[in-house]
Design a protein around this motif. Structure first.
Motif: not given
Length: 172
Positions: A125, A143-146, A171
């Motif tokens: 993120k 990125s908003e996520v891993d 994810t």
């Protein structure tokens, strides 16, 4: 059905002796006609009788072989598309990264620099995925996520629309 699949069908028809091809699949209709072919619509029944006559009278022109080759190509494209759709629908851990603005997509900070991410890259993120240039401003998209980048959908230097999917990230 994606652009590459359609492009492959066009090449196959272009390299054959067929002058007309119509494909209907899941609400998508594609009609291909070589230059010089008449512009007409045929009913399914008329197509069947014409095809039977062409097969019986045109053996020397290899039309049945070309038709079989095109039919096989279309069948393969449809099967591949179905597999792609199943993967997208089945995997709920896929996060689409969409463009927040209209602009030019850049995959690296400069022409001679390494790309930010590519398929297989692990991101966290806040990691920069790309840059979108809009009105001479460079906007870093993070990125908003891993997760892992499983698909990059835009080519470097191409225009991107608002809401257009640029990346798919799986994810954890």
């Amino acid at each position: 059905m994606d652009f590459k699949a359609i492009e492959e069908m066009i090449k196959t028809v272009d390299n054959s002796k067929l002058g007309y091809l119509e494909v209907n699949w899941e609400g998508i209709s594609i009609i291909m006609r070589k230059q010089g072919e008449p512009d007409y619509q045929r009913s399914l029944k008329a197509n069947e009788s014409i095809n039977k006559e062409a097969i019986s009278t045109s053996e020397e022109n290899n039309i049945p072989e070309a038709a079989a080759e095109i039919k096989e190509t279309v069948k393969n494209i449809i099967n591949e598309s179905k597999e792609e759709i199943k993967v997208e629908v089945d995997d709920k851990n896929i996060k689409d990264v969409v463009s927040p603005i209209v602009g030019t997509f850049y995959s690296s900070p400069g022409p001679d620099k390494e790309v930010f991410v590519q398929v297989g890259s692990m991101v966290k993120k806040g990691d920069t995925l790309c840059i979108i240039e809009a009105m001479k401003l460079m906007n870093e998209i993070q990125s908003e996520v891993d997760g892992e980048v499983v698909e990059v959908l835009i080519e470097n230097g191409k225009m991107v629309e608002y809401g257009q999917t640029m990346f798919k990230i799986k994810t954890n």
